[in-house]
Every structure is written in structure tokens, then in C-alpha cells.
Design a protein around this motif. Sequence first.
Motif, mmCIF file in Angstrom:
data_model
loop_
_atom_site.group_PDB
_atom_site.id
_atom_site.type_symbol
_atom_site.label_atom_id
_atom_site.label_comp_id
_atom_site.label_asym_id
_atom_site.label_seq_id
_atom_site.Cartn_x
_atom_site.Cartn_y
_atom_site.Cartn_z
ATOM 1 N N ALA A 79 8.129 -22.024 -19.486
ATOM 2 C CA ALA A 79 8.250 -22.925 -20.641
ATOM 3 C C ALA A 79 6.875 -23.333 -21.150
ATOM 4 O O ALA A 79 6.744 -23.823 -22.261
ATOM 5 C CB ALA A 79 9.064 -24.159 -20.275
ATOM 6 N N LEU A 80 5.831 -23.144 -20.325
ATOM 7 C CA LEU A 80 4.498 -23.547 -20.762
ATOM 8 C C LEU A 80 3.752 -22.416 -21.468
ATOM 9 O O LEU A 80 2.756 -22.662 -22.132
ATOM 10 C CB LEU A 80 3.660 -24.043 -19.578
ATOM 11 C CG LEU A 80 4.244 -25.204 -18.768
ATOM 12 C CD1 LEU A 80 3.194 -25.742 -17.798
ATOM 13 C CD2 LEU A 80 4.742 -26.321 -19.659
ATOM 14 N N THR A 81 4.233 -21.195 -21.316
ATOM 15 C CA THR A 81 3.489 -20.066 -21.900
ATOM 16 C C THR A 81 4.368 -19.173 -22.772
ATOM 17 O O THR A 81 3.924 -18.133 -23.224
ATOM 18 C CB THR A 81 2.874 -19.181 -20.789
ATOM 19 O OG1 THR A 81 3.903 -18.779 -19.900
ATOM 20 C CG2 THR A 81 1.775 -19.898 -20.040
ATOM 21 N N ALA A 82 5.606 -19.556 -22.983
ATOM 22 C CA ALA A 82 6.482 -18.736 -23.824
ATOM 23 C C ALA A 82 7.243 -19.656 -24.767
ATOM 24 O O ALA A 82 7.175 -20.881 -24.650
ATOM 25 C CB ALA A 82 7.467 -17.941 -22.956
ATOM 26 N N ASP A 83 7.968 -19.064 -25.679
ATOM 27 C CA ASP A 83 8.698 -19.869 -26.646
ATOM 28 C C ASP A 83 10.026 -20.337 -26.042
ATOM 29 O O ASP A 83 11.100 -19.910 -26.437
ATOM 30 C CB ASP A 83 8.923 -19.041 -27.916
ATOM 31 C CG ASP A 83 9.362 -19.934 -29.073
ATOM 32 O OD1 ASP A 83 9.205 -21.158 -28.953
ATOM 33 O OD2 ASP A 83 9.847 -19.384 -30.068
ATOM 34 N N VAL A 84 9.924 -21.197 -25.068
ATOM 35 C CA VAL A 84 11.083 -21.743 -24.354
ATOM 36 C C VAL A 84 10.925 -23.259 -24.417
ATOM 37 O O VAL A 84 9.819 -23.770 -24.268
ATOM 38 C CB VAL A 84 11.063 -21.292 -22.869
ATOM 39 C CG1 VAL A 84 12.184 -21.941 -22.080
ATOM 40 C CG2 VAL A 84 11.131 -19.775 -22.757
ATOM 41 N N ASP A 85 11.994 -23.988 -24.666
ATOM 42 C CA ASP A 85 11.888 -25.444 -24.769
ATOM 43 C C ASP A 85 11.530 -26.068 -23.429
ATOM 44 O O ASP A 85 12.058 -25.689 -22.392
ATOM 45 C CB ASP A 85 13.207 -26.045 -25.267
ATOM 46 C CG ASP A 85 13.404 -25.768 -26.753
ATOM 47 O OD1 ASP A 85 12.397 -25.513 -27.446
ATOM 48 O OD2 ASP A 85 14.557 -25.802 -27.206
ATOM 49 N N VAL A 86 10.625 -27.031 -23.492
ATOM 50 C CA VAL A 86 10.302 -27.827 -22.315
ATOM 51 C C VAL A 86 11.459 -28.803 -22.087
ATOM 52 O O VAL A 86 11.878 -29.486 -23.015
ATOM 53 C CB VAL A 86 8.985 -28.609 -22.561
ATOM 54 C CG1 VAL A 86 8.749 -29.640 -21.470
ATOM 55 C CG2 VAL A 86 7.804 -27.652 -22.667
ATOM 56 N N PRO A 87 12.026 -28.856 -20.877
ATOM 57 C CA PRO A 87 13.141 -29.784 -20.624
ATOM 58 C C PRO A 87 12.732 -31.239 -20.887
ATOM 59 O O PRO A 87 11.624 -31.646 -20.539
ATOM 60 C CB PRO A 87 13.455 -29.566 -19.141
ATOM 61 C CG PRO A 87 12.821 -28.272 -18.771
ATOM 62 C CD PRO A 87 11.651 -28.081 -19.685
ATOM 63 N N LYS A 88 13.662 -31.999 -21.474
ATOM 64 C CA LYS A 88 13.387 -33.408 -21.804
ATOM 65 C C LYS A 88 14.477 -34.308 -21.237
ATOM 66 O O LYS A 88 15.639 -33.905 -21.111
ATOM 67 C CB LYS A 88 13.347 -33.604 -23.332
ATOM 68 C CG LYS A 88 12.241 -32.855 -24.060
ATOM 69 C CD LYS A 88 10.918 -33.590 -24.008
ATOM 70 C CE LYS A 88 9.769 -32.735 -24.513
ATOM 71 N NZ LYS A 88 9.763 -32.601 -25.960
ATOM 72 N N ASP A 89 14.089 -35.548 -20.960
ATOM 73 C CA ASP A 89 15.028 -36.621 -20.584
ATOM 74 C C ASP A 89 15.895 -36.285 -19.376
ATOM 75 O O ASP A 89 17.043 -36.722 -19.298
ATOM 76 C CB ASP A 89 15.948 -36.967 -21.775
ATOM 77 C CG ASP A 89 15.145 -37.374 -23.003
ATOM 78 O OD1 ASP A 89 14.128 -38.072 -22.830
ATOM 79 O OD2 ASP A 89 15.525 -36.965 -24.110
ATOM 80 N N ARG A 90 15.368 -35.526 -18.471
ATOM 81 C CA ARG A 90 16.165 -35.190 -17.287
ATOM 82 C C ARG A 90 16.089 -36.334 -16.298
ATOM 83 O O ARG A 90 15.012 -36.798 -15.960
ATOM 84 C CB ARG A 90 15.651 -33.903 -16.648
ATOM 85 C CG ARG A 90 15.757 -32.732 -17.609
ATOM 86 C CD ARG A 90 15.692 -31.435 -16.907
ATOM 87 N NE ARG A 90 14.466 -31.277 -16.111
ATOM 88 C CZ ARG A 90 14.303 -30.283 -15.258
ATOM 89 N NH1 ARG A 90 15.249 -29.396 -15.084
ATOM 90 N NH2 ARG A 90 13.187 -30.173 -14.590
#
Length: 235
Positions: A79-90
Motif C-alpha cells: 500500500a506504500l508503493t503501489a496504487d492500493v488504498d492505505v487502510p483507515k479507521d481500523r
Amino acid sequence: MGNGANERRPAVVLLSGGLDSATVLAEAAAAGFAPHALTVAYGQRNDVERAAARQVAAAVGVVRHVEMAIDLRAFGGSALTADVDVPKDREAPDAPGEVPITYVPARNTVFLSLALAWAETLGAFDVFIGVNCVDYSGYPDCRPEFLRAFEGLANLATRAGVEGAGRFTVHAPLLKLTKDAIIRRGLELGVDYGLTHTCYDPTPEGLSCGRCDACRLRLAAFERLGMKDPVAYAG
Ligand SMILES: [Zn+2]
């Protein structure tokens, strides 16, 4: 005291610009090493961290700060180096044994290899890294077994190791500390956490999101200490 600046042994410190690495840099300096800071720009989504690394290096006072670009986006896979969403509010981090999507494939092996190359060049045998196995237990390259294995590799892989000029040591002074304990220790050492950057997904203006796993962990730690996190958050 008593050790002049030119008597201090050199050490290479991996400095991301985050809270942990800033604390480790202060530890290396406090332990009497002449710190050489290495920041690897690996294609992570934001440059805010790199700017923070520069400020932290200047504040602590390093012998030299090298910024090196190794663009791991060529591989992606995180998620830090590709177009993948960073997880939020977990509410809870990943289940035990599960490796988070923010894991960057083999990142610490890549970073430590670069640090080792610089250390050998400097005649240094000490490398510092801010890994921690309490709060990020899901990252395989943050475990003590990994660090010990890398030390073994360092001594086999280098001329300095083979010639027996010294033994390489990977120092991970935060390995078993909770985030609160890391902050407490850093404050004792005079770390200015207002200069650090932790968020995986900051706004274009460089404000921390307050919602990714890294932000939540950091905010919770300051809260448990009864303190206000000195960095700026969005919203
Ligand atoms: Zn965040």
C-alpha cells in the motif's frame, strides 16, 4: 563526556523521518557514536517523510546525512508503493500472524544492505535501525531473529567482516519498547517530535491524516502519556 568528536566511533543510522528513527538517532548519539544518517527514498507515496528526515538530522547533528533514491514502486506490492488504498479507521490492527498491506516486500533487508555498504566504507561496525516488534508484530523483517540473521550475513558478506577488523552489530534499541515507552525515552534524549512524520497517507499540504494505522498508533501513545502530539493533523 571526555570523548572528543573525532574519537567517537562512526555508526550508520537508518533515518526515515518518523518517530521511531528519530528516537534511534538520538540513542546512537547518546551512546557516543558519531552518527551518519541514511534516508532511503524508496518511492513511498509522500515526500513529507524525507523533509522530516532532513530536519531531524539537522536537529540532532549528524556527521553526514545521505539521501538515496531506490524506487521500489518498480516492484509495487505494498500500500506504500503501489496504487492500493492505505487502510483507515481500523479499530484493531491485523490478526496475529497476518502481515499488513503496508508491509513493503523485503524493505528492511534492502535498507540494512545499504546501511551495511556505507558502514563498511566508513570503517563502521555499528548500524542502527528503528524496528519494533511490539506494535508492528506483523512485519517479518522487524523480528529479532531477522536482525540476528542479518548480523551474521554482514560478517560473512564484507571484507571488513572477513578480515576480522571487527564484528558488525545491528542495534535496534526500540525492538521491545511500546510506542509510549519510545516517546518517553525520546523526550529524555531531547527529541523534538514536532519535526517527525509518521502518517502513511498525508494530505498534499503535508498534514497527517490521523486515520491510518501509523497515525492511530502514534496518537494513542501520546494520549496515554497525557500529551498532545506536536504534529499537525488534517480536520
Ligand atoms: Zn495517517
